[in-house]
Write a protein that holds these residues in place. Structure first.
Motif, mmCIF file in Angstrom:
data_model
loop_
_atom_site.group_PDB
_atom_site.id
_atom_site.type_symbol
_atom_site.label_atom_id
_atom_site.label_comp_id
_atom_site.label_asym_id
_atom_site.label_seq_id
_atom_site.Cartn_x
_atom_site.Cartn_y
_atom_site.Cartn_z
ATOM 1 N N ARG A 45 0.792 -1.217 0.000
ATOM 2 C CA ARG A 45 0.000 0.000 0.000
ATOM 3 C C ARG A 45 0.840 1.289 0.000
ATOM 4 O O ARG A 45 0.500 2.275 -0.637
ATOM 5 C CB ARG A 45 -0.905 -0.060 1.234
ATOM 6 N N ARG A 75 -9.095 0.994 1.109
ATOM 7 C CA ARG A 75 -8.184 2.071 1.475
ATOM 8 C C ARG A 75 -8.169 3.061 0.321
ATOM 9 O O ARG A 75 -7.328 2.997 -0.566
ATOM 10 C CB ARG A 75 -6.796 1.506 1.777
ATOM 11 N N ASP A 111 -8.895 9.153 -2.300
ATOM 12 C CA ASP A 111 -9.575 10.384 -2.711
ATOM 13 C C ASP A 111 -8.930 11.645 -2.138
ATOM 14 O O ASP A 111 -8.852 12.679 -2.810
ATOM 15 C CB ASP A 111 -11.066 10.326 -2.320
HETATM 16 C C1 UD1 Z 1 -0.593 4.722 7.397
HETATM 17 C C2 UD1 Z 1 0.235 3.582 7.918
HETATM 18 C C3 UD1 Z 1 -0.641 2.554 8.609
HETATM 19 C C4 UD1 Z 1 -1.476 3.220 9.696
HETATM 20 C C5 UD1 Z 1 -2.255 4.404 9.102
HETATM 21 C C6 UD1 Z 1 -3.012 5.198 10.144
HETATM 22 C C7 UD1 Z 1 2.050 3.443 6.341
HETATM 23 C C8 UD1 Z 1 2.737 2.663 5.288
HETATM 24 N N1 UD1 Z 1 0.907 2.941 6.811
HETATM 25 O O1 UD1 Z 1 -1.480 4.203 6.390
HETATM 26 O O2 UD1 Z 1 0.185 1.560 9.195
HETATM 27 O O3 UD1 Z 1 -2.388 2.294 10.207
HETATM 28 O O4 UD1 Z 1 -1.338 5.312 8.451
HETATM 29 O O5 UD1 Z 1 -2.164 5.657 11.130
HETATM 30 O O6 UD1 Z 1 2.545 4.466 6.784
HETATM 31 N N2 UD1 Z 1 -8.556 7.591 3.813
HETATM 32 C C9 UD1 Z 1 -9.516 8.007 2.924
HETATM 33 N N3 UD1 Z 1 -9.101 8.611 1.769
HETATM 34 C C10 UD1 Z 1 -7.794 8.839 1.480
HETATM 35 C C11 UD1 Z 1 -6.816 8.405 2.409
HETATM 36 C C12 UD1 Z 1 -7.222 7.789 3.569
HETATM 37 O O7 UD1 Z 1 -10.700 7.823 3.152
HETATM 38 O O8 UD1 Z 1 -7.498 9.419 0.423
HETATM 39 C C13 UD1 Z 1 -8.974 6.945 5.074
HETATM 40 C C14 UD1 Z 1 -8.505 5.495 5.179
HETATM 41 O O9 UD1 Z 1 -9.368 4.609 4.519
HETATM 42 C C15 UD1 Z 1 -8.485 5.291 6.669
HETATM 43 C C16 UD1 Z 1 -8.050 6.663 7.207
HETATM 44 O O10 UD1 Z 1 -8.334 7.586 6.165
HETATM 45 O O11 UD1 Z 1 -9.787 5.014 7.124
HETATM 46 C C17 UD1 Z 1 -6.587 6.743 7.594
HETATM 47 O O12 UD1 Z 1 -5.791 6.402 6.491
HETATM 48 P P1 UD1 Z 1 -4.315 6.960 6.310
HETATM 49 O O13 UD1 Z 1 -3.932 7.789 7.489
HETATM 50 O O14 UD1 Z 1 -4.207 7.570 4.965
HETATM 51 O O15 UD1 Z 1 -3.458 5.622 6.355
HETATM 52 P P2 UD1 Z 1 -2.272 5.188 5.423
HETATM 53 O O16 UD1 Z 1 -1.397 6.347 5.087
HETATM 54 O O17 UD1 Z 1 -2.805 4.360 4.327
#
Ligand code: UD1
Length: 431
Positions: A101, A130, A133
């Protein structure tokens, strides 16, 4: 015909209390982003304290696919050398990206450097959707045209322009992508409601040492003074911060098995709220200059807990908390606020006799005196590690299949626990 290797297993037997010192490796969630950031500028980079884990190898493969040279230092096991050429190919292919990811964070730096980027939609852990957007919207607000077509994120820009982006949720990945794009935007970018995880602070420090002008690092408002191009950035060396999730794994193992352990390299200040929860459960934790000293003298007490963005209790800690609560005294309610589907390992814990009920994003865990070892399956990195932790509190052996997931985030989980006196070993399922 090629013969598939037998699935990897971790075999855990409960027993003696843990004792000794275990060293924490560099943070996976930091180094992957630092590796992506090198794409911003030509030159030779040296990253230290890099964990030898599968996801680092995958990111290295991705960097090679766009034209970089990546190799481990022959003398220093935790040092990675990256040579970024004058020209890179801003395409992150599906066959690499779908395997982890975090690969989506090459989008920002590739767009900043080349004015265009094609990144296959990422795959990753097995705990629900995941979306990207917020990444797409934020980059659009900085003047990029971004489309998701044919399974790819395709981004293009004549010139990124500084602006104010308010994230609707402090997404770690979106903050990182925007940060890395903004260093090449013309003018000032403000990212509001930015994620504040220590790994983002680490990325800010690295970008600053490459010449980026960033203020507010570690806060929810980041301000980046972009110069309209990446030309003025230069290669830098950097030491990766310690992995707080790996540290949490060893603390949880101690919580279940009892004993006294020094988690060398762990940063108490990165894990304060988790440590407060563990103290509430009955552990004694002391932050020292080079690590966390922890004692777990007795059966733990249950607590309630909700996952939140940093500085809240991280969603990545949750499987360990649930594993600890499974044998704690009393009832604990764990609420997941980030990834609703992140409860799949609970079915596996139930196979071990855990009394856990899930309802939407809550898990109600009634501690039992002892779990009973059973064959279980690891669906992702943290689930594999949490089942290993739970196995330390079970009667009889716990056999975890699909344990290869664990190597995505842990250099040597089994060896480290073994060095503390745990009865843990790797094995292979018979095929
Ligand atoms: C990173 C970490 C992961 C950790 C997470 C939250 C890495 C490689 N992974 O994942 O281990 O669990 O942060 O601390 O660093 N979301 C949206 N739209 C977007 C982006 C995110 O809806 O465009 C939602 C996701 O589905 C989720 C939440 O936001 O529900 C948090 O996601 P995010 O903080 O972006 O996690 P990652 O960066 O994927």
């Amino acid at each position: 015909m090629a013969v598939e290797p037998a699935p990897e297993q971790i075999i855990v037997s409960s027993g003696s209390p843990l004792e000794g010192t275990v060293r924490v490796t560099g943070a996976k969630n930091s180094v992957l982003k630092l590796m992506a950031a090198t794409l911003l500028a030509e030159g030779s980079y040296r990253l230290s304290n890099v964990p030898r884990i599968v996801d680092v190898n995958l990111m290295a493969e991705l960097l090679r696919a766009v034209g970089c040279r990546v190799q481990w230092d022959t003398n220093h096991t935790a040092e990675l050398h990256i040579d970024v050429p004058a020209e890179i190919t801003p395409v992150a292919p599906y066959n690499i990206v779908e395997r982890f990811r975090a690969s989506v964070v090459v989008l920002g730096p590739m767009l900043a450097r080349c004015g265009e980027a094609t990144v296959a939609l990422p795959g990753g852990d097995d705990f629900g959707p995941r979306p990207v957007d917020m990444h797409v919207r934020g980059l659009t607000e900085l003047g990029a045209q971004v489309e998701v077509v044919h399974g790819n994120i395709e981004a293009f820009t004549e010139q990124l322009l500084g602006g104010r982006v308010v994230l609707e949720f402090p997404s770690v990945g979106a903050t990182e992508n925007l940060l890395m794009a903004a260093v090449a935007a013309k003018g000032i970018t403000v990212i509001d409601n930015a994620a504040r995880e220590p790994e983002i602070f680490d990325l800010c420090c690295f970008l600053q040492s490459m010449g980026a002008v960033i203020s507010g690092a570690g806060t929810s408002t980041l301000m980046i003074e972009g110069a309209g191009t990446t030309q003025w950035l230069q290669a830098a060396d950097h030491t990766v911060i310690p992995d707080r999730i790996v540290a949490a794994t060893y603390l949880a193992a101690l919580g279940v098995a009892s004993g006294e352990v020094f988690v060398e390299g762990a940063r108490y200040d990165h894990m304060e709220l988790l440590c407060a929860k563990l103290a509430e459960m009955g552990m004694i934790l002391t932050g020292e200059a080079d690590g966390i000293r922890a004692i777990s003298p007795r059966r733990l007490d249950s607590v309630d807990c909700s996952t939140l963005p940093y500085p809240g209790v991280a969603t990545d800690y949750k499987p360990f908390l649930v594993a600890m609560l499974a044998t704690a005294s009393g009832v604990g309610i764990v609420t997941e606020n980030l990834f609703p589907g992140r409860f799949r390992y609970v079915d596996e814990l139930r196979r071990m006799g855990a009394d856990i009920r899930t309802d939407a994003h809550h898990a109600v865990v009634r501690g039992v005196e002892r779990l009973s070892g059973a064959p279980v399956r690891a669906h992702d990195i943290r689930a594999g590690a949490a089942l290993t932790v739970a196995g330390l509190g079970a009667e009889g052996p716990t056999i975890i299949t699909d344990a290869h997931h664990v190597r995505r985030g842990y250099e040597n989980l089994v060896g480290d626990l073994e060095s503390l006196g745990a009865d843990v070993r790797t094995g292979q399922a018979s095929t």
